[in-house]
Design an enzyme around this catalytic site. Structure first.
Site, mmCIF file in Angstrom:
data_model
loop_
_atom_site.group_PDB
_atom_site.id
_atom_site.type_symbol
_atom_site.label_atom_id
_atom_site.label_comp_id
_atom_site.label_asym_id
_atom_site.label_seq_id
_atom_site.Cartn_x
_atom_site.Cartn_y
_atom_site.Cartn_z
ATOM 1 N N CYS A 15 0.816 -1.216 0.000
ATOM 2 C CA CYS A 15 0.000 0.000 0.000
ATOM 3 C C CYS A 15 0.852 1.270 0.000
ATOM 4 O O CYS A 15 0.328 2.364 -0.215
ATOM 5 C CB CYS A 15 -0.943 0.006 1.197
ATOM 6 S SG CYS A 15 -2.079 -1.391 1.230
ATOM 7 N N HIS A 22 -2.267 6.774 4.029
ATOM 8 C CA HIS A 22 -2.905 5.691 3.288
ATOM 9 C C HIS A 22 -4.325 5.510 3.822
ATOM 10 O O HIS A 22 -4.548 5.441 5.033
ATOM 11 C CB HIS A 22 -2.092 4.407 3.449
ATOM 12 C CG HIS A 22 -2.812 3.167 3.042
ATOM 13 N ND1 HIS A 22 -3.513 3.061 1.867
ATOM 14 C CD2 HIS A 22 -2.955 1.971 3.684
ATOM 15 C CE1 HIS A 22 -4.057 1.856 1.786
ATOM 16 N NE2 HIS A 22 -3.731 1.178 2.868
ATOM 17 N N ASN A 26 -10.555 1.103 0.851
ATOM 18 C CA ASN A 26 -9.102 0.956 0.862
ATOM 19 C C ASN A 26 -8.674 0.459 -0.516
ATOM 20 O O ASN A 26 -8.921 -0.686 -0.877
ATOM 21 C CB ASN A 26 -8.699 -0.042 1.953
ATOM 22 C CG ASN A 26 -7.205 -0.264 2.052
ATOM 23 O OD1 ASN A 26 -6.465 -0.074 1.094
ATOM 24 N ND2 ASN A 26 -6.748 -0.706 3.213
#
Length: 320
Positions: free
Chosen positions: A115, A245, A276
């Site tokens: 990520c 993030h 996400n």
């Protein structure tokens, strides 16, 4: 900002038209109404259609980033393609993307920094520019997490979505991207990895120990963010936005509580509608902030990418 080589000149995002709502998941898994949104901070997550391939989503985001930068694809010297969900492929996608958008003279390669991949890509782009190997670099992050999420596992299905984000990094006399503070924690690799295929399944699915992931990143990422400010020679007074993030609303809240940024700092919350989206989440969040006028061109944003691996990467960028 310290003098440097690379500056953000364009941001672009592609959000597929499909949506999976938390209300639908509450019903599917027998939860009370509002339960999943409460524990994740996610109201909807983006879902790719079959035509939304990695390259096509990346191309849509790339075209927007190039238009924002006022460049043509033929101006690009290199394409950096980030993905954490691209599975079962021996060759890299950057050359296909370069051809798709018309950047046939550009070099290209793929990265998988989990990520944190987009933040890693920005760092690599700055390195290429500093080394005089490129003057215009496209960094793209594209994810189809719906391909690797077990449809029977609420723990992952309720979090992850699909999307692509892109940025153009251009050579400049005074850089607008500060040195990265990055690192890895290999012992955490089993916490976010592929599980063996289930009976009847044609591919492995993602396995995530959510509790351990949240606790570890919640404990360690606030200091990484502080270190990135120190490395940039800046304080919160210089920062207009904090863009972590977009992992989980509760984890973002926990990090923000420990950092205590001043009230003038806008905190990215695109997770509410995007979910996400792994390495695509930071460029999507930047695009949302710019579109909402929560920040202005020239403002400084602290980026904090982190995820599977475990990996992390933080830096301050001046917004295009």
């Amino acid at each position: 900002m310290a003098p440097g080589a690379g500056r953000l000149t364009g941001i672009g995002a592609y959000r597929p038209g499909g949506l999976l709502t938390s209300a639908e998941l509450d019903t599917r898994f027998g939860h009370e109404s509002g339960y999943i949104e409460q524990i994740t901070g996610i109201r909807t997550r983006l879902k790719a259609d079959p035509d939304d391939t990695f390259v096509e989503m990346a191309a849509q985001a790339a075209d927007k980033a190039l238009a924002h930068a006022g460049l043509l694809a033929g101006d690009l010297d290199c394409v950096v393609f980030s993905s954490a969900s691209s599975v079962g492929r021996a060759s890299c996608r950057a050359p296909v993307l370069a051809h798709r958008i018309g950047a046939d003279r550009a070099g290209g390669f793929d990265v998988n920094g989990g990520c944190a991949g987009f933040s890693y890509g920005l760092t690599l782009a700055c390195g290429l520019i500093t080394a005089q190997q490129a003057r215009q670099v496209l960094v793209v992050a594209a994810e189809r997490l719906s391909d690797i999420v077990d449809p029977d596992d609420c723990g992952t299905l309720m979090v992850f979505g699909d999307a692509a984000g892109a940025a153009v990094v251009s050579a400049a006399e005074h850089g607008g991207i500060t040195p990265a503070v990055w690192g890895t924690h290999g012992p955490g690799e089993p916490w976010m990895t592929s599980a063996p295929p289930k009976p009847g399944a044609n591919r492995p699915y993602m396995h995530m120990d959510g509790t351990r992931v949240v606790r570890w990143f919640g404990s360690h990422m606030p200091q990484v963010a502080r270190d990135a400010l120190d490395a940039a020679g800046l304080t919160w007074d210089d920062i207009s936005a904090f863009v972590p993030h977009q992992c989980n609303g509760r984890l973002i809240d926990a990090i923000v509580r420990r950092l205590r940024p001043p009230a003038h700092v806008a905190v990215a919350r695109s997770i509410v509608t995007d979910g996400n989206t792994s390495s695509a989440s930071i460029p999507l969040a930047l695009e949302s902030l710019l579109a909402s006028a929560a920040v202005r061109p020239g403002d400084k944003a602290l980026l904090l990418g982190f995820g599977a691996g475990l990996t992390w990467c933080a830096q301050v960028v001046e917004l295009p």
